[in-house]
Structure formats: structure tokens, C-alpha cells
Design a protein around this motif. Sequence first.
Motif, PDB file in Angstrom:
ATOM      1  N   GLY A 226     -12.118  -0.853  -6.446  1.00  0.00           N
ATOM      2  CA  GLY A 226     -12.257  -0.789  -4.996  1.00  0.00           C
ATOM      3  C   GLY A 226     -13.210   0.348  -4.667  1.00  0.00           C
ATOM      4  O   GLY A 226     -14.100   0.668  -5.457  1.00  0.00           O
TER       5      GLY A 226
ATOM      6  N   CYS B 208      -4.841  -1.350   0.883  1.00  0.00           N
ATOM      7  CA  CYS B 208      -5.630  -0.299   1.540  1.00  0.00           C
ATOM      8  C   CYS B 208      -4.797   0.599   2.456  1.00  0.00           C
ATOM      9  O   CYS B 208      -3.874   0.130   3.121  1.00  0.00           O
ATOM     10  CB  CYS B 208      -6.719  -0.912   2.420  1.00  0.00           C
ATOM     11  SG  CYS B 208      -7.767  -2.130   1.597  1.00  0.00           S
TER      12      CYS B 208
ATOM     13  N   GLY C 299      -9.291   1.441  -0.808  1.00  0.00           N
ATOM     14  CA  GLY C 299      -8.736   0.154  -1.195  1.00  0.00           C
ATOM     15  C   GLY C 299      -8.797   0.031  -2.697  1.00  0.00           C
ATOM     16  O   GLY C 299      -9.793   0.413  -3.312  1.00  0.00           O
TER      17      GLY C 299
ATOM     18  N   PRO D 231      -2.550   3.005  -2.995  1.00  0.00           N
ATOM     19  CA  PRO D 231      -3.694   3.489  -2.208  1.00  0.00           C
ATOM     20  C   PRO D 231      -3.380   4.753  -1.425  1.00  0.00           C
ATOM     21  O   PRO D 231      -4.254   5.614  -1.257  1.00  0.00           O
ATOM     22  CB  PRO D 231      -4.022   2.309  -1.293  1.00  0.00           C
ATOM     23  CG  PRO D 231      -2.920   1.325  -1.438  1.00  0.00           C
ATOM     24  CD  PRO D 231      -2.260   1.583  -2.734  1.00  0.00           C
TER      25      PRO D 231
ATOM     26  N   GLU E 229      -7.027  -6.503  -2.033  1.00  0.00           N
ATOM     27  CA  GLU E 229      -7.334  -5.071  -2.001  1.00  0.00           C
ATOM     28  C   GLU E 229      -6.281  -4.447  -1.102  1.00  0.00           C
ATOM     29  O   GLU E 229      -6.170  -4.773   0.083  1.00  0.00           O
ATOM     30  CB  GLU E 229      -8.733  -4.819  -1.440  1.00  0.00           C
ATOM     31  CG  GLU E 229      -9.851  -5.128  -2.402  1.00  0.00           C
ATOM     32  CD  GLU E 229      -9.951  -4.147  -3.571  1.00  0.00           C
ATOM     33  OE1 GLU E 229     -10.093  -2.936  -3.328  1.00  0.00           O
ATOM     34  OE2 GLU E 229      -9.896  -4.596  -4.736  1.00  0.00           O
TER      35      GLU E 229
ATOM     36  N   GLN F 142      -5.846   3.841   5.297  1.00  0.00           N
ATOM     37  CA  GLN F 142      -6.924   4.594   5.941  1.00  0.00           C
ATOM     38  C   GLN F 142      -6.321   5.574   6.930  1.00  0.00           C
ATOM     39  O   GLN F 142      -5.349   5.255   7.615  1.00  0.00           O
ATOM     40  CB  GLN F 142      -7.824   3.594   6.660  1.00  0.00           C
ATOM     41  CG  GLN F 142      -8.809   4.174   7.656  1.00  0.00           C
ATOM     42  CD  GLN F 142      -9.626   3.061   8.300  1.00  0.00           C
ATOM     43  OE1 GLN F 142     -10.509   2.477   7.697  1.00  0.00           O
ATOM     44  NE2 GLN F 142      -9.318   2.743   9.549  1.00  0.00           N
TER      45      GLN F 142
ATOM     46  N   PRO G  86       0.811  -1.222   0.000  1.00  0.00           N
ATOM     47  CA  PRO G  86       0.000   0.000   0.000  1.00  0.00           C
ATOM     48  C   PRO G  86       0.847   1.277   0.000  1.00  0.00           C
ATOM     49  O   PRO G  86       0.394   2.320  -0.448  1.00  0.00           O
ATOM     50  CB  PRO G  86      -0.804  -0.092   1.303  1.00  0.00           C
ATOM     51  CG  PRO G  86      -0.724  -1.526   1.722  1.00  0.00           C
ATOM     52  CD  PRO G  86       0.567  -2.054   1.199  1.00  0.00           C
TER      53      PRO G  86
END
Lengths: 58, 397
Positions: free
Chosen positions: B207, B180, B224, B236, B178, B182, A48
Motif C-alpha cells: 500500500g 485504511c 492503506g 493500518p 486495502e 487516516q 483497520p
Amino acid sequence: MLVIRRDVCGYCGCCVSVCPVGALELIDAYLSVEGDCTRCGVCARACPLGALEVADEA
Amino acid sequence: MKPEYDLLVVGGGPGGALAARTAAEKGLRVGLVEKRSAIGVPVRCAEGVGRDLIEEFMEPDPAWISAEIDRAVLVAPDGYRMTLEPSMAGSEVGYVLDRKRFDRDLVLQAADAGADVQVRARAVAPIMENGAVAGARIEANGAVEEVRARVTVAADGVESKFARWCGIETAVPLAEIETCVQYLMTGIEIDPAATVFYLGNEVAPEGYVWVFPKGERTANVGVGISGKKCRDGSRPLDYLNRFVKEHFPDGRVLEWVIGGVPVCRPLERTVADGLVIIGDAARVADPITGGGIYNAMFTGRLAGQTAADAIAHGDVSANALMAYDRGWRTSKLGKSLERNYKIKEYFITLSDEKLNRLVHSISRMDLSKFSVLGIVTELVKHDPSLLLELRALRNIL
């Protein structure tokens, strides 16, 4: 070899889940690469944060 | 850990906790190990869960509920917003949890039921005997000890390494992870009772972006995307920063939450001799929403029940434990996983233009119950022009 940028790694384990040979192991905030790594780069794609990079053997 | 248990659970998330609690309540000797230093942290979750789903397992406790959600908002790529109100929102409304407290409470319940719990204790290998799993070698504080068990539960989450060590392939294909990021943001203008989902290939290819309230002006804001869409410059984190800059430029970030969610099909086989695999480790998160809390708890409870039955009958072979595999696959959960996987495979092919049409169509429908199945069924009925588009789905439904 697989270069882990430890200042970027979020130790989430996303890379561990996609490694086709199970070469990655995560313990708390420390990700390590074991002997079986084929340098396929799937982990670097999935990360990520962009913490992984496949570097040329040199 | 003691040297021997009836049931050894590897992983202290909601799935592992339910397996341990269920088995302990049935009188089994249960050990649970968690490799991290604490239960529930770091959080790897957007924390949303359906209200009725949680109530299937226990009384909701205000201590681990960050927000109660009454409606969901879908935002189409063109910015059009449609609200799914309570009457139609069904199981899609619920709670945004405080996973740190929630997970700890679940493990406490397991401990109260009699399970031994050890944190900072990591399974490093299965104990294999005549091809069967007979426990695990557990490393704690620099020493490795053998912990034998009649049944071992692999509840090690998205990493899912324990089952792999036992010879079961668990790697998630790149296209089906996925990936991700946040932020827990505060100081932002939100509807504190609505979860908001942004769709579109510009905001989150294959996503979505989510805004899940955690209070009046606080929310989990995350994105995601499919692993196959993830590259330098379009990770992401890049999508999230763009979204936040546009929507919450004055918000402040209190926490980063990072992680991967498997949206592949479940493992072909979730048992082996002496082994049961549950939750994210078994790849049973919902392929559309990515939600995995309920699914982990459901499979965890079933694993605990099945292990207790198998042990009572003196047969912990894969054959006996298959009752677990069959049990979840034929349950409502198992059926919705299979259906939602197929729907996801269709959704990810949609252009923004088609996503716009879908959301506009949904908004014109009178839904008595909001569910993925309900929406798609109604779509086919209400918008004949979408019929062609949705023909791929008709066989599924």
C-alpha cells in the motif's frame, strides 16, 4: 461467535465488504452479525482498527 | 419515496448522485435512497482527485475544494524524494476535495434535476420478479415500504450488499482489500500544493502512506495496507501512528477517517435483469491508487444514460443493460483498470530495494506526461538493468 468491540469499531464497513457469506450489516454506527456467520475470521483480519475477534463457542 | 420510479438508486455517494442526475435530466422519474443520516458523512476517503477528471462533470466550485495540487512527491523506502512537476504530472495533479460538501452538492444537483432524495432510508432487499430486479424494499424510520423501479442502480459502495442480495458475488478477497486509517491533522509542516506518497514495506506493505494537503498546515495523513498484511500489532492504525510519531509528532488530530478500498478486478458482470452496479460497489476503484471518485461518477453517469435508453426501448433485461457493462469496460477507464490491476500485481511483489531502484530511475527520466503507463514505459526504455525486473509488465503495455 464474532465479538464486536463497539468501543473500537469505526463503523467503516471494511469488514462487510470482505465477508464471504454476507453475514455483516452496518447501520450508521452499529455493526451487526446475522445468522450465516461461519466464524472464518476474514473480517477480523481486514478490520483497520482491530475491533473484531472470533471467540470460541463456549 | 413514491411507490414507483423509472430508476431507483441505492446509495448517495458520487456514483449514485451522477446516475440520479443523469437519468433525471433525461426526464426519468428517479428516486435515490441513502441509508446514512446525511449525505457525505462520515467521510471514507483521502479526497484526492484529478483536475481534468472533475471538470468532465462540472465546473469546479471553491466551496468543495480544500486544496489545489500542483505536484506529486514520491518518497522511496530509503527516504529519497522525487518530485513530479506540473508539466509531467498530467491527471495525477488536481484537487483535494471536501467530500462532505462535494457529495452534498452532487446530490443537490440530482435533486435539482428532479430526483426524489431520501436519507436515513435503507434498502433491505430487492424486489424480485421472474428472476429480475424490480425495485427494493426500503426501510425508513422503522417502516418498510416497497419502491418499485424499472431499473435499480446498486451504488452502495464498498459494502456492496445490494448486488449480493440479487445473487451477484461481490465479496472482496482479503488480499485485495486495502484496509485504511487516516487522520485529518493540523499544525503540521507540509507543502500545501503537493501530494506526497511514501512507499515501502516498512511504512505500508502493499500500500502506501499519503499526505494530501487540506490547507496551509492541515492535511489528510493516512495509510492503506493489504488485508493480508493486517494483523494485531500491524494494522493500518499501528502503521499510521508510527508514521505520525516520526513525521508529525506535534500535529493534532481533528478527525479519524477509516475505511476499506477494493483493489480487486471489477465484478465479472455489472448488470443483471433490471439492475446496474456502479462505483466501488462494482469494484471499479483504481487498483494502484485506490482512487474511486471519478470512476464512480463515470460509471454512474453511464448507468443513468444506459437505463434511460433501455427504458425508452422498453427492454431492461440484462441483455439490454449490457451496453453499460461493455461501455465502461471498453472505455479509457476500463482499459486502465485492467492494465493497472496487472501493474499492481507486479508492484506488490517488490522488495524495498527494488522500490528504491524504481523511484531513483523515475527521477532520472524526462516525462512529458506523468501517468502510471508513462512511467513504466519510460522505465523499460531508460534503465536496461530494470528490464529483467519489468519483463512481467512488458506484455501488459
